[in-house]
Enzyme design. Structure first.
Site, PDB file in Angstrom:
ATOM      1  N   GLU A 148       0.844  -1.186   0.000  1.00  0.00           N
ATOM      2  CA  GLU A 148       0.000   0.000   0.000  1.00  0.00           C
ATOM      3  C   GLU A 148       0.889   1.249   0.000  1.00  0.00           C
ATOM      4  OE1 GLU A 148      -2.612   0.677   3.366  1.00  0.00           O
ATOM      5  OE2 GLU A 148      -4.000   1.773   2.088  1.00  0.00           O
ATOM      6  N   ALA A 284       2.128  -0.422  10.765  1.00  0.00           N
ATOM      7  CA  ALA A 284       1.667  -1.785  10.512  1.00  0.00           C
ATOM      8  C   ALA A 284       0.857  -1.759   9.227  1.00  0.00           C
ATOM      9  CB  ALA A 284       0.807  -2.290  11.670  1.00  0.00           C
ATOM     10  N   GLU A 286      -2.336  -3.816   6.940  1.00  0.00           N
ATOM     11  CA  GLU A 286      -3.458  -4.739   7.062  1.00  0.00           C
ATOM     12  C   GLU A 286      -3.585  -5.757   5.941  1.00  0.00           C
ATOM     13  OE1 GLU A 286      -3.681  -1.425   6.433  1.00  0.00           O
ATOM     14  OE2 GLU A 286      -5.366  -0.925   5.128  1.00  0.00           O
ATOM     15  N   ASN A 287      -2.482  -6.316   5.429  1.00  0.00           N
ATOM     16  CA  ASN A 287      -2.591  -7.369   4.421  1.00  0.00           C
ATOM     17  C   ASN A 287      -3.531  -8.458   4.945  1.00  0.00           C
ATOM     18  OD1 ASN A 287      -0.185  -6.075   3.219  1.00  0.00           O
ATOM     19  ND2 ASN A 287       0.836  -6.996   4.976  1.00  0.00           N
ATOM     20  N   GLU A 320      -5.464  -2.785  12.756  1.00  0.00           N
ATOM     21  CA  GLU A 320      -5.239  -3.611  11.562  1.00  0.00           C
ATOM     22  C   GLU A 320      -6.311  -4.690  11.445  1.00  0.00           C
ATOM     23  OE1 GLU A 320      -3.191  -2.343   9.596  1.00  0.00           O
ATOM     24  OE2 GLU A 320      -2.314  -0.979  11.076  1.00  0.00           O
ATOM     25  N   HIS A 323      -9.433  -3.445   9.935  1.00  0.00           N
ATOM     26  CA  HIS A 323      -9.324  -3.339   8.472  1.00  0.00           C
ATOM     27  C   HIS A 323      -9.712  -4.635   7.757  1.00  0.00           C
ATOM     28  CE1 HIS A 323      -7.715   0.578   7.583  1.00  0.00           C
ATOM     29  NE2 HIS A 323      -6.597   0.433   8.253  1.00  0.00           N
ATOM     30  N   GLU A 342      -8.942   4.633   6.770  1.00  0.00           N
ATOM     31  CA  GLU A 342      -8.072   4.846   7.930  1.00  0.00           C
ATOM     32  C   GLU A 342      -8.813   5.476   9.107  1.00  0.00           C
ATOM     33  OE1 GLU A 342      -5.624   3.349   8.194  1.00  0.00           O
ATOM     34  OE2 GLU A 342      -4.904   2.934   6.185  1.00  0.00           O
TER      35      GLU A 342
HETATM   36 ZN   LIG Z   1      -5.007   1.625   8.788  1.00  0.00          ZN
END
Ligand SMILES: [Zn+2]
Length: 880
Positions: A148, A284, A286-287, A320, A323, A342
């Site tokens: 990202e 961090a 969020e994959n 995360e 997400h 976000e």
């Molecule tokens: Zn985020």
């Protein structure tokens, strides 16, 4: 680049006009990606079989790729025939690959086969290398990803826009002694026939965006999975750090269940790995199912850290995981929507942390984050939360305090105005309606509106599409018979005469539908009311004289309040007895902002702060101490010493009430408050006893300290502020030998607080070596620029080494490093900063840079306006 006053719209989708949007003539639905990294040579090879829908006959296929060598590309047909691209063209500006075919490809479902090679870069984006020294002292390499916003294209040719969702089937070919993780669960691992390497296959993902793909290979260990309502949860970490994983497992398990319940939908992946990466540009990422973290935000020993450090870990894990639903399952159509992604995750992070540890009073400490957002949103150069995003640099510029903190604050304001339950119903409706899909911001407002029947879209559009925020004025009129609320845009006083008149008059004309929640006290009766405060203001008839009024109940509104003098005096007098901590926090915070806006004098602020001597709350004290630190920058010599005395008189009794040693019965917040007060007394109040005590607590003579973590962290700050070269050496040594990531950062960041030009030079020189990771060095320089006396010297270093730093540090961190100039205030230094940025630019953070520069102007103006009066007051008055 977009301008402040341009109304936000969805960017033009015509690829002829917009070079950053791919044509829609070819749409991928599935990638079968095989990647083989070489951790010794820092390279990788890959093949990708992409299932594509050719919507109309084409003679070229355009996708994204950058820093890849595409060695072959061909389209495979049902009968096995392959047509290879005659020519493969890479455009570095648009980050695109164009595959030209001599024979046109007819419409239909096709398979595109690509082969490519690339470099495991050291820029912390795309597919990159991260290094660490293991417990045996051996240097180790990890190959890991950060995609990202638009860096998947650095790892494989792809349609790298969030609404080209597809299924990913990932295979990694790795050395047999290494570990590999990716988004899906491992389905097979077997030696390859041709050599001893292992082929690791992962389960297909759900349909998702390219920016959420992840794969990590290295000497990593993995905890046993914890079963969370059917989802296996694990921590993946560099070998040797397994003892720091229990807390993350506990938080992760709590949050997964919390969010499944909140969103009303089960976790959408097949497993969750939380992965600690030694070098990481962001906090961090969020994959889906394979979330990557900086080590200090995941690996923690709860008994050895401060409450804010532990809360930070909790927040980030919660953020995360939120997400996984809001972002991964339902995704923005384009990067203009990144703010909602976000903002909402930040809002949910606090809700989850508040549920996980109610005693942390998470919404009170959110006041500090909200202050940061206000601080930028009080500037002329602020921006609307949502703005048009055309280029990748625009998208990168959206990751700032306005997206995260202001965004979360306005979501919180809406939630509190609508009520938590109706709001959640709206969210559930939205998630159910758009699962696996992509949305515009307005889809969320429409979903909540359809459930609550409130004018959500109208309210939110005004907060999202215009920058700034209102100051709510509170007056008594009609002989005290009417309470009158009004609004005007709030702004700092920093304009040195060079502002744009048109922008200024547009700013002054802004209004908002303000979800106003206020408290009024008549005698013993305290009541709460809520109204939408519109452009024309609001009159509330009073049937009895009001004792006090608070215009922002529980501090949930993203606005400041200014009271008529009598109302203000009665509110301050009642604050300790009647207001909640976050409400008292708001009172102090609004007062300091009033000083910066030239609506209150520094002297008035100091006297008001002294009225908070009986204060007991952590967040309120944090705000008071920070503002006193700003006052401390306005005076010198004897006047500064007089201020130090006044601060000591305010802080010392509060610390005596708590005592220097933690009591078993006290809360985590009280423990942390002790640290805040110790630091204030030792640094700002220059208390000699506290300074001696701090040196003893840090255990400078011994190898370690047994002090409580908050006391220890504060003592480290006190020693740094008053210490010399020998202490500096000890801190550098402890930074290198630290046993936890948090301890490492504590000593590293403290190096920026030493008040000695030679030590500043040593520190800044270290940022050019591998002694300090490039993920940390920019933040260290930001702190060094914030050093009260040595800040200008640190700025001079940045000025001198600008190009080297730009090549060395991750792209996203440059403008964060420059946040340090927000602490400077010397007019001559400011002139040097302005002149420098006439000649130099930061394209990926141009808006934030403009804000840093204006914030510097506010400091210079405050200093010019307030220093003499404050000095005069300190010379002639003692505390009241
Ligand atoms: Zn985020």
């Amino acid at each position: 680049m977009s301008d402040l006053t341009v109304p936000a719209t969805v960017p033009d989708r015509d690829p002829g006009v917009d070079p950053y949007r791919l044509p829609r003539s070819v749409v991928p639905s599935r990638y079968d990606l095989t990647i083989e990294p070489d951790l010794a040579a820092f390279t990788f090879e890959g093949t990708c079989i992409t299932t594509i829908d050719v919507v109309e006959r084409v003679d070229r296929i355009v996708c994204n790729a950058i820093e890849l060598d595409i060695t072959r590309a061909g389209v495979v047909f049902e009968d096995g025939r392959t047509i290879d691209a005659a020519r493969i063209e890479l455009d570095e500006t648009t980050e695109r690959a164009t595959l030209h075919f001599d024979t046109p490809i007819e419409a239909g479902i096709r398979v595109l086969h690509t082969e490519f090679t690339g470099t495991l870069n050291d820029k912390l984006h795309g597919f990159y290398r991260s290094t660490f020294t293991d417990t045996d002292g051996v240097d180790q390499v990890i190959a890991t990803t950060q995609f990202e916003a638009t860096d998947a294209r650095r790892a494989f040719p792809c349609w790298d826009e969030p609404d080209f969702k597809a299924v990913f089937g990932i295979t990694l070919v790795i050395e047999s002694d290494l570990t590999a993780v990716s988004n899906g669960a491992e389905v097979s691992r077997a030696p390859r026939d041709s050599d001893a390497k292992h082929v690791v296959r992962f389960a297909d993902t759900m349909v998702m965006s390219t920016y959420l793909v992840a794969f990590i290979v290295g000497p990593l260990d993995v905890t046993d999975p914890v079963d969370v309502s059917g989802t296996p949860l694990r921590i993946v970490y560099p070998r040797g750090k397994g003892h720091l994983t229990d807390f993350a497992l506990e938080v992760g398990a709590f949050c997964l269940d919390f969010f499944a319940e909140y969103f009303g939908v089960a976790y959408p992946g097949d497993k969750v790995d939380l992965v600690a990466v030694p070098d990481f540009a962001f906090g961090a990422m969020e994959n889906l199912g394979c979330i990557t973290f900086r080590e200090a935000l995941l690996l923690v020993e709860p008994t050895e850290v401060t409450q804010p450090e532990l809360q930070n870990v909790t927040d980030v894990i919660a953020h995360e995981l939120a997400h996984m639903w809001f972002g991964d399952l339902v995704t923005m159509k384009w990067w203009n929507g990144i703010w909602l992604n976000e903002a909402f995750a930040t809002f949910m992070e606090m809700m989850a942390t508040d549920a996980f540890r109610p005693e942390w009073d998470r919404w009170a400490s959110f006041g500090l984050s909200r202050t940061m957002a206000f601080d930028t949103d009080s500037l002329e150069t602020t921006r609307p939360i949502e703005f048009p995003v055309v280029s990748p640099a625009d998208a990168e510029g959206m990751f700032d305090v306005l997206t995260y903190e202001k965004g979360a604050a306005v979501v919180r304001m809406l939630e509190q105005y609508l009520g938590a339950n109706p709001f959640r119903e709206g969210i559930r409706h939205y998630i159910a309606q758009h699962a696996y899909g992509n949305t515009e911001t307005t889809d969320l407002w429409d979903a909540i509106e359809s459930v609550t029947e409130e004018p959500v879209r109208r309210i939110m559009d005004s907060w999202i599409f215009q920058g700034g925020y209102p100051l709510v004025t509170v007056d008594l009129v009609n002989d005290g018979g009417t309470l009158r609320f009004g609004q005007e845009p709030f702004a700092y006083a920093g304009d040195l005469g060079e502002g744009d008149a048109a922008v200024e008059s547009e700013l002054k004309a802004r209004t908002w539908p303000v979800p106003l929640i206020f408290t009024q006290a008549v005698g013993e009766i305290v009541t709460f009311e809520q109204e939408l405060l519109e452009r024309d203001g609001l009159d509330v008839a009073l049937f009895e004289p009001v004792d006090w009024v608070l215009a922002n109940t529980e501090g949930t509104g993203f606005y400041r309040a200014a009271y008529a003098p009598d109302l203000r005096a009665s509110l301050v007098a009642k604050a300790q007895a009647e207001l909640s901590p976050i409400e008292r926090y708001g009172l102090v915070d609004d007062a300091w902002a009033a000083v910066l806006a030239d609506r209150m004098t520094a002297v008035e602020f100091l006297e008001m702060a002294e009225a908070f001597a009986a204060e007991t709350d952590l967040s309120v004290w944090q705000r008071i101490v920070a503002a006193l630190g700003s006052l401390d920058r306005l005076v010198e010599g004897d006047d500064r010493a007089a201020l130090a005395t006044r601060i000591g008189l305010l802080v010392r009794p509060a610390l005596l009430r708590l005592g220097l040693t933690p009591a078993t019965s006290e809360t985590d917040r009280d423990r942390e408050l002790r640290g805040v007060l110790i630091e204030a007394l030792g640094v700002l109040a220059v208390d000699p006893v506290m300074r001696t005590e701090a040196r003893a607590l840090v255990g400078l003579a011994d190898s370690a300290s047994t002090a409580d973590p908050s006391v220890l962290a504060a003592s480290i700050a006190v020693v740094a502020a008053s210490g010399g070269a020998e202490d500096f050496d000890v801190f550098v040594e402890r930074f290198h030998t630290a046993t936890t990531p948090q301890e490492e950062l504590r000593y590293l960041y403290a190096l920026a607080a030493f008040d000695d030009p030679e030590l500043v030079d040593r520190l800044t020189a270290m940022t050019l070596t591998d002694e300090i990771r490039s993920q940390n060095a920019p933040y260290l320089l930001a702190r060094a620029m914030g050093n009260r006396t040595q800040g200008p010297r640190a700025w001079a270093f940045v000025h001198e080494h600008w190009q080297t730093l730009g090549e060395r540090f991750p792209s996203n961190s440059i403008v964060r490093m420059l946040s340090g100039i927000r602490s400077l205030s010397d007019p001559a230094v400011a002139q040097d900063v302005y002149a420098f940025f006439e000649e130099h630019e930061v394209p990926q953070g141009d808006k934030q840079l403009a804000q840093h520069l204006e914030r510097l102007e506010v400091n210079v103006a405050l200093r010019a306006r307030a220093s003499d009066a404050l000095a005069h007051h300190l010379a002639h008055h003692s505390a009241r």
